[in-house]
Design a protein around this motif. Structure first.
Motif, PDB file in Angstrom:
ATOM      1  N   ALA A   1       3.089  12.116  -6.051  1.00  0.00           N
ATOM      2  CA  ALA A   1       3.393  11.549  -7.368  1.00  0.00           C
ATOM      3  C   ALA A   1       2.912  10.106  -7.458  1.00  0.00           C
ATOM      4  O   ALA A   1       2.350   9.685  -8.481  1.00  0.00           O
ATOM      5  N   ALA A   2       3.133   9.345  -6.389  1.00  0.00           N
ATOM      6  CA  ALA A   2       2.685   7.948  -6.381  1.00  0.00           C
ATOM      7  C   ALA A   2       1.163   7.865  -6.439  1.00  0.00           C
ATOM      8  O   ALA A   2       0.601   7.011  -7.137  1.00  0.00           O
ATOM      9  N   ILE A   3       0.489   8.742  -5.704  1.00  0.00           N
ATOM     10  CA  ILE A   3      -0.977   8.746  -5.714  1.00  0.00           C
ATOM     11  C   ILE A   3      -1.498   9.118  -7.103  1.00  0.00           C
ATOM     12  O   ILE A   3      -2.460   8.518  -7.604  1.00  0.00           O
ATOM     13  N   LEU A   4      -0.863  10.112  -7.741  1.00  0.00           N
ATOM     14  CA  LEU A   4      -1.267  10.504  -9.092  1.00  0.00           C
ATOM     15  C   LEU A   4      -1.080   9.352 -10.067  1.00  0.00           C
ATOM     16  O   LEU A   4      -1.943   9.096 -10.919  1.00  0.00           O
ATOM     17  N   MET A   5       0.036   8.633  -9.935  1.00  0.00           N
ATOM     18  CA  MET A   5       0.302   7.510 -10.828  1.00  0.00           C
ATOM     19  C   MET A   5      -0.736   6.412 -10.635  1.00  0.00           C
ATOM     20  O   MET A   5      -1.276   5.863 -11.609  1.00  0.00           O
ATOM     21  N   THR A   6      -1.032   6.083  -9.387  1.00  0.00           N
ATOM     22  CA  THR A   6      -2.004   5.024  -9.104  1.00  0.00           C
ATOM     23  C   THR A   6      -3.395   5.414  -9.587  1.00  0.00           C
ATOM     24  O   THR A   6      -4.107   4.605 -10.198  1.00  0.00           O
ATOM     25  N   THR A   7      -3.784   6.666  -9.334  1.00  0.00           N
ATOM     26  CA  THR A   7      -5.106   7.134  -9.772  1.00  0.00           C
ATOM     27  C   THR A   7      -5.209   7.138 -11.296  1.00  0.00           C
ATOM     28  O   THR A   7      -6.233   6.735 -11.862  1.00  0.00           O
TER      29      THR A   7
ATOM     30  N   LEU B   1       0.826  -1.207   0.000  1.00  0.00           N
ATOM     31  CA  LEU B   1       0.000   0.000   0.000  1.00  0.00           C
ATOM     32  C   LEU B   1       0.862   1.261   0.000  1.00  0.00           C
ATOM     33  O   LEU B   1       0.554   2.234  -0.694  1.00  0.00           O
ATOM     34  N   ARG B   2       1.952   1.255   0.759  1.00  0.00           N
ATOM     35  CA  ARG B   2       2.830   2.438   0.802  1.00  0.00           C
ATOM     36  C   ARG B   2       3.536   2.675  -0.523  1.00  0.00           C
ATOM     37  O   ARG B   2       3.840   3.820  -0.885  1.00  0.00           O
ATOM     38  N   SER B   3       3.798   1.608  -1.265  1.00  0.00           N
ATOM     39  CA  SER B   3       4.520   1.751  -2.535  1.00  0.00           C
ATOM     40  C   SER B   3       3.775   2.625  -3.525  1.00  0.00           C
ATOM     41  O   SER B   3       4.386   3.277  -4.376  1.00  0.00           O
ATOM     42  N   TYR B   4       2.450   2.661  -3.416  1.00  0.00           N
ATOM     43  CA  TYR B   4       1.652   3.401  -4.393  1.00  0.00           C
ATOM     44  C   TYR B   4       0.846   4.530  -3.767  1.00  0.00           C
ATOM     45  O   TYR B   4      -0.094   5.041  -4.400  1.00  0.00           O
ATOM     46  N   SER B   5       1.247   4.935  -2.552  1.00  0.00           N
ATOM     47  CA  SER B   5       0.549   6.052  -1.916  1.00  0.00           C
ATOM     48  C   SER B   5       1.447   6.851  -0.978  1.00  0.00           C
ATOM     49  O   SER B   5       0.942   7.621  -0.159  1.00  0.00           O
ATOM     50  N   HIS B   6       2.780   6.707  -1.132  1.00  0.00           N
ATOM     51  CA  HIS B   6       3.683   7.343  -0.162  1.00  0.00           C
ATOM     52  C   HIS B   6       3.868   8.831  -0.414  1.00  0.00           C
ATOM     53  O   HIS B   6       4.323   9.551   0.462  1.00  0.00           O
ATOM     54  N   ASP B   7       3.540   9.315  -1.614  1.00  0.00           N
ATOM     55  CA  ASP B   7       3.615  10.748  -1.878  1.00  0.00           C
ATOM     56  C   ASP B   7       2.628  11.102  -2.982  1.00  0.00           C
ATOM     57  O   ASP B   7       1.919  10.236  -3.505  1.00  0.00           O
TER      58      ASP B   7
ATOM     59  N   PHE C   1      -7.857   5.112 -13.697  1.00  0.00           N
ATOM     60  CA  PHE C   1      -8.669   5.735 -14.743  1.00  0.00           C
ATOM     61  C   PHE C   1      -8.397   5.095 -16.102  1.00  0.00           C
ATOM     62  O   PHE C   1      -9.325   4.888 -16.900  1.00  0.00           O
ATOM     63  N   GLY C   2      -7.124   4.806 -16.374  1.00  0.00           N
ATOM     64  CA  GLY C   2      -6.788   4.160 -17.638  1.00  0.00           C
ATOM     65  C   GLY C   2      -7.429   2.795 -17.767  1.00  0.00           C
ATOM     66  O   GLY C   2      -7.936   2.424 -18.833  1.00  0.00           O
ATOM     67  N   THR C   3      -7.433   2.037 -16.677  1.00  0.00           N
ATOM     68  CA  THR C   3      -8.058   0.711 -16.690  1.00  0.00           C
ATOM     69  C   THR C   3      -9.559   0.824 -16.936  1.00  0.00           C
ATOM     70  O   THR C   3     -10.128   0.083 -17.748  1.00  0.00           O
ATOM     71  N   ILE C   4     -10.207   1.764 -16.238  1.00  0.00           N
ATOM     72  CA  ILE C   4     -11.651   1.944 -16.399  1.00  0.00           C
ATOM     73  C   ILE C   4     -11.985   2.354 -17.828  1.00  0.00           C
ATOM     74  O   ILE C   4     -12.938   1.848 -18.438  1.00  0.00           O
ATOM     75  N   PHE C   5     -11.194   3.264 -18.391  1.00  0.00           N
ATOM     76  CA  PHE C   5     -11.452   3.718 -19.759  1.00  0.00           C
ATOM     77  C   PHE C   5     -11.371   2.559 -20.744  1.00  0.00           C
ATOM     78  O   PHE C   5     -12.251   2.384 -21.597  1.00  0.00           O
TER      79      PHE C   5
ATOM     80  N   ALA D   1       3.877  -2.169 -15.489  1.00  0.00           N
ATOM     81  CA  ALA D   1       2.473  -2.378 -15.848  1.00  0.00           C
ATOM     82  C   ALA D   1       1.617  -1.216 -15.361  1.00  0.00           C
ATOM     83  O   ALA D   1       0.726  -0.729 -16.073  1.00  0.00           O
ATOM     84  N   LEU D   2       1.881  -0.750 -14.145  1.00  0.00           N
ATOM     85  CA  LEU D   2       1.111   0.365 -13.587  1.00  0.00           C
ATOM     86  C   LEU D   2       1.307   1.634 -14.409  1.00  0.00           C
ATOM     87  O   LEU D   2       0.351   2.343 -14.730  1.00  0.00           O
ATOM     88  N   ARG D   3       2.543   1.925 -14.766  1.00  0.00           N
ATOM     89  CA  ARG D   3       2.809   3.137 -15.538  1.00  0.00           C
ATOM     90  C   ARG D   3       2.240   3.041 -16.942  1.00  0.00           C
ATOM     91  O   ARG D   3       1.824   4.057 -17.517  1.00  0.00           O
ATOM     92  N   GLY D   4       2.217   1.848 -17.500  1.00  0.00           N
ATOM     93  CA  GLY D   4       1.609   1.695 -18.819  1.00  0.00           C
ATOM     94  C   GLY D   4       0.138   2.050 -18.808  1.00  0.00           C
ATOM     95  O   GLY D   4      -0.364   2.739 -19.707  1.00  0.00           O
ATOM     96  N   LEU D   5      -0.586   1.609 -17.792  1.00  0.00           N
ATOM     97  CA  LEU D   5      -1.996   1.963 -17.668  1.00  0.00           C
ATOM     98  C   LEU D   5      -2.168   3.435 -17.329  1.00  0.00           C
ATOM     99  O   LEU D   5      -3.147   4.069 -17.744  1.00  0.00           O
ATOM    100  N   ALA D   6      -1.214   3.989 -16.564  1.00  0.00           N
ATOM    101  CA  ALA D   6      -1.296   5.406 -16.208  1.00  0.00           C
ATOM    102  C   ALA D   6      -1.190   6.293 -17.444  1.00  0.00           C
ATOM    103  O   ALA D   6      -1.776   7.380 -17.485  1.00  0.00           O
TER     104      ALA D   6
END
Length: 284
Positions: A201-207, A193-199, A211-215, A261-266
């Protein structure tokens, strides 16, 4: 990435620029590029495979303009000219996925990193569905299954054990201090959880990835891409969680593929709204 973005509603230049920014601005990724890490070759092979599988076009016959109605004399002249032209090549020669190129690229990716075996069910299913629709060349994607077979055969011939590579991380951990350090499940989940919400930038990337997955799911496009990214992300984290439970050392570079994979969807999550905004400004 740009080809998929073009197909799924985002302009190629927007997607290309965002891809460069997201990946070249990733310090750990840039370090691995400089080191020539094998994950770079995996990404290159995946890019070639994705481009080959989404390749499409119109057959020459379909792209030939239809002449407007004309008088009898003009119609006869047009008919004679058309008869003199050679027959167009079949549609399959100008359109459709390039199965052979995709198969070889996926095979090479599987030989570069064993983590990519998690993705093998995706191209295999894609190829089988294409074969069922009448595209016999789709079965070429089954060649990707040779990667684990060749890997295991290589280890068996050189070391006498087909599973030699699977034991290397634990052997490294036992050979060097401080040895094994078991990470309980609750601590591992907290690290995830901390890996994708520690700051921010990480929160923006995860969000953006969400959104990319939903689209992509709402548009029913590139479902294979979403499935592959999800399997890679969850599969690697689960595998590393097993390592953590056994106290095996986990290198930070092991997280490159799930983060990739996460950045690709981002990229999709950021490119699509930007493209819609630019289109609206252009219309005004």
């Amino acid at each position: 990435q740009a080809a998929l973005l073009e197909r799924d509603g985002a302009r190629g230049p927007v997607g290309a620029v965002l891809t460069v920014v997201l990946f070249l601005g990733w310090a750990e990724w840039s370090l691995q590029v400089a080191r020539g890490n094998s994950v770079i070759w995996v990404l290159a092979c995946w890019g070639v495979a994705a481009d080959a599988l989404v390749a499409s076009g119109r057959s020459p016959a379909a792209s030939t303009p239809v002449p407007a109605p004309a008088s009898d004399g003009a119609a006869a002249a047009v008919s004679s000219v058309a008869a003199a032209r050679p027959d167009p090549p079949p549609a399959s020669a100008a359109a459709g996925p390039r199965w052979g190129i995709a198969a070889v690229a996926l095979l090479l990716a599987g030989l570069a990193r064993s983590e990519t075996w998690l993705l093998l069910p995706v191209p295999v299913l894609f190829g089988l569905l294409a074969w069922r629709r009448g595209e016999r060349r789709g079965l070429l994607l089954l060649l990707a299954l040779l990667a684990p077979a060749l890997w295991l055969l290589h280890d068996a011939l050189l070391t006498g054990s087909a599973l030699y590579s699977a034991h290397v991380p634990s052997a490294y951990t036992d050979a060097y201090p401080p040895g094994r350090r078991i990470i309980p499940l609750e601590r591992w989940v907290g690290r995830f959880l901390r890996s994708y919400s520690h700051d921010r930038a990480a929160i923006l990337m995860t969000t953006s990835a969400a959104f990319g997955t939903i689209f992509l799911l709402l548009r029913r496009r590139a479902l294979g891409l979403v499935l592959a990214a999800g399997v890679l992300f969850v599969g690697v984290w689960a595998l590393l969680g097993r390592y953590a439970a056994d106290g095996i050392y986990i290198s930070p570079r092991y997280f490159l593929l799930p983060n990739l994979a996460l950045r690709g969807l981002a990229v999709f999550g950021l490119a699509v709204p930007l493209d819609l905004l630019l289109a609206r400004l252009h219309r005004q």
